[in-house]
Write an enzyme that holds these catalytic residues in place. Structure first.
Site, PDB file in Angstrom:
ATOM      1  N   SER A 143      47.957   1.814  35.113  1.00 10.72           N
ATOM      2  CA  SER A 143      48.758   2.379  36.199  1.00 10.72           C
ATOM      3  C   SER A 143      49.598   3.523  35.655  1.00 10.72           C
ATOM      4  CB  SER A 143      49.682   1.295  36.781  1.00 10.72           C
ATOM      5  OG  SER A 143      50.676   1.852  37.617  1.00 10.72           O
ATOM      6  N   TYR A 156      55.933  -5.125  34.793  1.00 10.58           N
ATOM      7  CA  TYR A 156      54.668  -4.508  35.191  1.00 10.58           C
ATOM      8  C   TYR A 156      54.414  -3.254  34.359  1.00 10.58           C
ATOM      9  CZ  TYR A 156      51.163  -2.346  38.278  1.00 10.58           C
ATOM     10  OH  TYR A 156      50.023  -1.765  38.789  1.00 10.58           O
TER      11      TYR A 156
END
Length: 256
Positions: A143, A156
């Protein structure tokens, strides 16, 4: 020449988190390009529904790859099904959005095990399978949160940044075995997980304001990048992280 370089015909591929969003799009892209695909997810019902729409060249396995038992089950299934592997896509991922000081130990472990540990363990468990194919390819779906600060939560971002570094390390270490390792880093993509925040008009406008292409990406955009990196046409590309982000990570300060 083009027919052999720009295809996945006959390739054997695993896609974790393969029933929804980006994972489902990767499964479809691979099938369209001639690959045999093993879709992996936790819910049997989702896998069965997917297979009913793709009766040919699609195999399924219910397994929670965040756990050792789930990974053992998957490896055993691939051994029985193929005995070798051309492509491993570590796509499965999850998130819990909250301030850093609010995470419980259980939440921290859940994100870490789902995103990072699964990618690390599956990569090394399938190393001999990929080596046997003599042209193996691993794709880590990370990501932009692993490349720069994005307000999706520190845990995350940590896991996604670690996946990028894992990509670099494995690419160098496993190149002599003929295994290429790359990553793709999406920005906001129109998936069920992203829609939980994108449905807020203020948040949506903020995302668009930071995206030079002025739009939210589609799962197919990411799937196309993943497919390219697995093709013979990308045979000299390894250790790279390709941002599929509409220009977000290079925007800097450019008011739109």
């Amino acid at each position: 020449m083009k027919q052999t370089r720009w295809t996945l015909l006959g390739k054997k591929a695993i896609v974790t988190g393969g029933t929804k969003g980006i994972g489902a799009a990767i499964v479809q892209e691979f099938l369209d390009l001639g690959a045999q695909v093993l879709a992996v997810a936790r819910k049997e019902a989702d896998l069965v529904a997917l297979q009913q729409t793709h009766p040919e060249n699609l195999f399924i396995q219910a397994a929670d790859v965040s756990t050792e038992s789930g990974r053992d089950l998957l490896v055993q299934h691939v051994q029985e099904l193929w005995g070798e592997l051309d492509i491993l896509v570590n796509n499965v991922g999850t998130n819990i959005r909250k301030p850093t000081t609010d995470y419980s130990t259980e939440e921290y472990d859940y994100i870490l095990n789902t995103n990072l540990r699964s990618a690390f363990e599956l990569s090394r468990r399938f190393y001999p399978f990929l080596q046997a194919a003599e042209q193996g390819s691993i794709i880590q779906v990370t990501s932009v949160a692993g490349l720069t600060h994005v307000r999706t939560g520190a845990v995350y971002g940590m896991t996604k940044a670690a996946m990028v570094q894992l990509t670099r390390n494995l690419a160098a270490e496993w190149a002599p075995a003929g295994i290429r390792v790359n990553a793709v880093a999406p920005w906001y993509i129109s998936t069920p997980l992203a829609q939980t925040v994108l449905q807020n008009p203020t948040f949506y406008d903020a995302v668009i304001s930071r995206t030079p292409l002025q739009k939210i990406g589609k799962p197919e955009d990411v799937a196309a990048a993943v497919a390219f990196l697995c093709m013979p046409a990308a045979a000299y590309i390894t250790g790279q992280c390709l941002a599929v982000d509409g220009g977000f990570t290079i925007n800097g300060f450019h008011p739109l």
